[in-house]
Design an enzyme around this catalytic site. Structure first.
Site, PDB file in Angstrom:
ATOM      1  N   SER A  59       0.815  -1.213   0.000  1.00 12.99           N
ATOM      2  CA  SER A  59       0.000   0.000   0.000  1.00 12.99           C
ATOM      3  C   SER A  59       0.851   1.266   0.000  1.00 12.99           C
ATOM      4  O   SER A  59       2.014   1.257   0.408  1.00 12.99           O
ATOM      5  CB  SER A  59      -0.907   0.015   1.222  1.00 12.99           C
ATOM      6  OG  SER A  59      -1.697  -1.142   1.244  1.00 12.99           O
TER       7      SER A  59
HETATM    8  N1  SAM Z   1      -0.917  -4.513   4.129  1.00 16.15           N
HETATM    9  C1  SAM Z   1      -0.265  -4.855   2.925  1.00 16.15           C
HETATM   10  C2  SAM Z   1       1.126  -4.266   2.849  1.00 16.15           C
HETATM   11  O1  SAM Z   1       1.499  -3.519   3.717  1.00 16.15           O
HETATM   12  O2  SAM Z   1       1.840  -4.630   1.933  1.00 16.15           O
HETATM   13  C3  SAM Z   1      -1.066  -4.463   1.725  1.00 16.15           C
HETATM   14  C4  SAM Z   1      -1.563  -5.639   1.059  1.00 16.15           C
HETATM   15  S1  SAM Z   1      -2.573  -5.549  -0.338  1.00 16.15           S
HETATM   16  C5  SAM Z   1      -3.161  -3.941  -0.521  1.00 16.15           C
HETATM   17  C6  SAM Z   1      -3.958  -6.485   0.196  1.00 16.15           C
HETATM   18  C7  SAM Z   1      -3.693  -7.932   0.465  1.00 16.15           C
HETATM   19  O3  SAM Z   1      -4.902  -8.511   0.924  1.00 16.15           O
HETATM   20  C8  SAM Z   1      -3.276  -8.750  -0.736  1.00 16.15           C
HETATM   21  O4  SAM Z   1      -2.027  -9.313  -0.504  1.00 16.15           O
HETATM   22  C9  SAM Z   1      -4.372  -9.825  -0.863  1.00 16.15           C
HETATM   23  O5  SAM Z   1      -3.851 -11.091  -1.259  1.00 16.15           O
HETATM   24  C10 SAM Z   1      -4.899  -9.879   0.551  1.00 16.15           C
HETATM   25  N2  SAM Z   1      -6.253 -10.408   0.721  1.00 16.15           N
HETATM   26  C11 SAM Z   1      -7.368 -10.184  -0.038  1.00 16.15           C
HETATM   27  N3  SAM Z   1      -8.411 -10.846   0.485  1.00 16.15           N
HETATM   28  C12 SAM Z   1      -7.960 -11.505   1.584  1.00 16.15           C
HETATM   29  C13 SAM Z   1      -8.570 -12.353   2.541  1.00 16.15           C
HETATM   30  N4  SAM Z   1      -9.856 -12.674   2.497  1.00 16.15           N
HETATM   31  N5  SAM Z   1      -7.788 -12.824   3.539  1.00 16.15           N
HETATM   32  C14 SAM Z   1      -6.480 -12.541   3.612  1.00 16.15           C
HETATM   33  N6  SAM Z   1      -5.856 -11.754   2.732  1.00 16.15           N
HETATM   34  C15 SAM Z   1      -6.585 -11.235   1.739  1.00 16.15           C
END
Ligand code: SAM
Length: 660
Positions: A59
């Site tokens: 992000s």
């Molecule tokens: N917090 C992260 C960082 O600092 O890099 C940002 C990650 S990205 C914007 C969102 C993440 O949410 C992705 O890696 C995606 O695979 C994960 N995601 C989406 N749906 C999910 C779920 N139901 N459970 C766990 N992870 C999920």
């Protein structure tokens, strides 16, 4: 890197209003470069999300800080993060809390993040693979829950796992659309307070209580949006002054209000739209013919513009000189510029030198020529490095933040090795140009200025070679200084019209590029140095139509269709107002101007247009009424028509359009 990190915290985060000292400290402590993909380290402190494996993103730092602040994490807290991705946000939370539990649905991302935690020595993070919409697997409750992916609604298991008094921060919205970043505070077993924090764009939350996986990937930029101003379209329609046809003398007369300014700067929202050229020509003709303006200073290389200057002022043509032969040729070799320079030549025919209007290039360092020479050299020596250079020059625009582009622009070792040779070559090019310049009777460059140019050229070329924000500031400062020198050279009371892109002209302090990333531009410098009363900054915009632009730097021009403007942009407000071609005077404290001060997205198309990644490549947040003193609107616009060989009428010399 730690200096870059501190700078990021000050400019992108604290400046935007995140005040929590512990959050700012954590952002200063966690090395984001350790969480980005290999090769992306140099972009780690950009104001942008970046791509990671599995088509996901790390992000944007500001959004992570905003979420952490809203979550009010205390030192003894237990925190849950859903969507750990790279592991970056959980690492930050671990600086603030006693314990962090984190869930990520992609096993490969989990493994990578765990390796990072081991390397960096984090011991209070429990990262697991799974579907976070179902909540944490044990029954414990959390003081704070952060969700880093956007769901259609708030998964109930997460609400249940929030302690009374606990905070849940989550983006919520429709599929493929932006989301609202919400903060829920649990007041009792059944009651929650809800607060809206910002408009954002996260990847989808996929799982039992989220979206189903259907292969779609949503965009990944998070921009805090402005609240909708319902009546803005009506306010625009009421205040709009309709524009007559370009050749109607009434068109120019609308700009009499700027007649007493020392400098009138005319922007454009793309580098390839005929209406923007024709509007600038009509305004400039009027200011020259009726109000004593004698300088037309354009965003172009000095030597090329000097050739046009000789043409419009009836000075001898230098044999072999063919201006504007390099990418992006259509920017100045087009039918509209041709018509305008023809008019200047006629206007000047009956006037002595002091009263003639001149045509000057502001890019004194020969930007287009320098870039062409870097590319030609690298193409010969190292084609891979040349590809990187092409990508980097395509991103010399500060509004452009396209994560996928970063990947292609990653520096290689051989790129760094070529630096000395390239800089030496550019130094020679500058010396040649300056020698040429000395022979020019119309040159304003004296020996001191030449020496000054040579002294700073080395640094300039080094910075230009690598691209980035610093090269933008250096370039715009030089463009401003060139304008100042031309004004001085034309004598006391000289007045100038400047033609450059909106991004150079709209006061950078009121755009994301200036407010957040400390990038400046000519418009800002003119206001600061000449005083606001002596300067008019006039922007332009469009909703749809066609534009002349390339896919990449140095690629052929194409006529491209412009996507209709986004629903959350200024452009859409003008379009929906139904005003048609109009002028909006943004000076004065009127309701429409107050409404147009509220930040919104604005579209910036340069010599490159990438409609497929338009949001990231071409939109940036700005405050329109503070950026400009007036705005010209053309709802549907047409691509500028280049004067390439293919457009020459039989019998016309190849040196057309300037008749040289
Ligand atoms: N917090 C992260 C960082 O600092 O890099 C940002 C990650 S990205 C914007 C969102 C993440 O949410 C992705 O890696 C995606 O695979 C994960 N995601 C989406 N749906 C999910 C779920 N139901 N459970 C766990 N992870 C999920």
């Amino acid at each position: 890197m730690s200096t870059a990190r501190a700078h990021m915290v000050d400019t992108q985060i604290a400046k935007r209003g995140v005040r929590d000292a512990r959050v700012l400290e954590a952002m200063r402590a966690v090395p984001r470069e350790a969480f980005v993909e290999q090769g992306y380290e140099e972009f780690a402190y950009e104001d942008s999300p970046l791509p990671i494996a599995e088509g996901q993103t790390i992000s944007q730092p500001y959004i992570v800080a905003l979420m952490l602040e809203a979550a009010e994490i205390g030192p003894t807290d237990r925190v849950l993060e859903v969507g750990a991705g790279s592991g970056y946000a959980a690492a930050l939370a671990a600086q603030l809390a006693a314990q962090v539990c984190a869930i990520e649905r992609h096993a490969s991302l989990v493994a990578q993040a765990q390796a990072r935690y081991r390397k960096l020595g984090y011991r209070n993070i429990d990262l697991r693979h799974g579907d976070g919409t179902a909540g944490w697997s044990d029954d414990g409750q959390f003081d704070a829950i952060l969700v880093a992916a956007g769901g259609a609604e708030i998964p109930s298991p997460l609400k249940d796992q929030l302690k009374i008094g606990g905070r849940l921060v989550i983006p919520v919205g429709g599929a493929g659309e932006g989301q609202e970043l919400l903060k829920l505070t649990r007041r009792s077993k059944t009651e929650y307070d809800e607060e809206h924090l910002a408009s954002v764009r996260f990847v989808p939350l996929i799982g039992g209580d989220g979206w189903v996986e259907d292969g779609r990937r949503s965009s990944s930029t998070h921009l805090p949006g402005a609240a909708q101003q319902k009546k803005l379209t009506d306010l625009i329609a009421e205040a709009a002054e309709l524009l007559p046809a370009f050749d109607d003398p009434g068109f120019g007369r609308l700009f009499d209000r700027f007649a007493e300014k020392r400098v009138v700067l005319l922007g454009e929202a793309s580098h390839g739209t005929s209406e923007f050229y024709r509007a600038r020509a009509a305004i400039t003709r009027h200011l020259i013919a009726n109000h004593g303006f004698t300088i037309v200073a354009v965003e172009a290389d000095w030597p090329d513009a000097a050739a046009v200057n000789r043409y419009v002022r009836h000075l001898p043509h230098r044999s072999g000189e063919k201006p504007f032969q390099r990418f992006p040729t259509w920017m100045w070799r087009n039918t509209d510029v041709h018509a305008f320079t023809g008019w200047m030549r006629d206007h000047n025919a009956k006037r002595d030198a002091t009263h003639q209007a001149g045509f000057y290039g502001l890019d004194i360092y020969n930007m287009a020529a320098s870039i062409a020479s870097v590319l030609a050299y690298l193409d010969k020596i190292d084609p891979a490095a040349a590809a990187v250079a092409r990508e980097r020059y395509g991103c010399l625009t500060p509004w452009q933040r396209e994560p996928s582009t970063y990947g292609r622009a990653v520096l290689t070792e051989s790129y760094r090795k070529c630096e000395a040779a390239v800089v030496a070559q550019l130094r020679d090019l500058l010396h040649d140009r300056l020698r040429y310049e000395e022979e020019d009777p119309d040159s304003f460059l004296d020996a001191t200025q030449n020496a000054r140019l040579i002294a700073s050229a080395e640094r300039y070329y080094r910075i230009m070679y690598y691209g980035g924000a610093e090269s933008w500031n250096l370039r715009d400062t030089h463009m401003f200084e060139t304008l100042d020198h031309v004004l001085q050279a034309r004598g006391a009371g000289a007045k100038a019209v400047v033609w450059a892109h909106n991004s150079h002209i709209g006061d950078a302090r009121h755009t994301a590029m200036g407010a957040i990333r400390d990038e400046l531009n000519i418009g800002q410098l003119c206001r600061e140095r000449f005083g606001e009363n002596d300067v008019a900054l006039i922007g332009m915009g469009t909703h749809s139509g066609t534009v002349a632009a390339a896919d990449d730097w140095d690629q052929p021009m194409a006529v491209k269709r412009v996507n209709p403007s986004r629903a959350d942009s200024y452009e859409r407000q003008f379009h929906d107002s139904g005003a048609g071609a109009c002028l909006l005077d943004l000076s004065g404290d009127h309701p429409v101007n107050r409404a147009l001060r509220r930040p919104r997205l604005e579209r910036f198309i340069g010599v490159i247009y990438r409609p497929e990644t338009e949001l990231q490549s071409h939109y940036a947040e700005a405050s329109l009424a503070q950026q400009f003193d007036a705005f010209l609107w053309f709802d549907e616009t047409n691509a500028a028509v280049p004067l390439g060989r293919e457009n020459l009428q039989p019998g016309l010399p190849e040196t057309f359009p300037f008749g040289l």
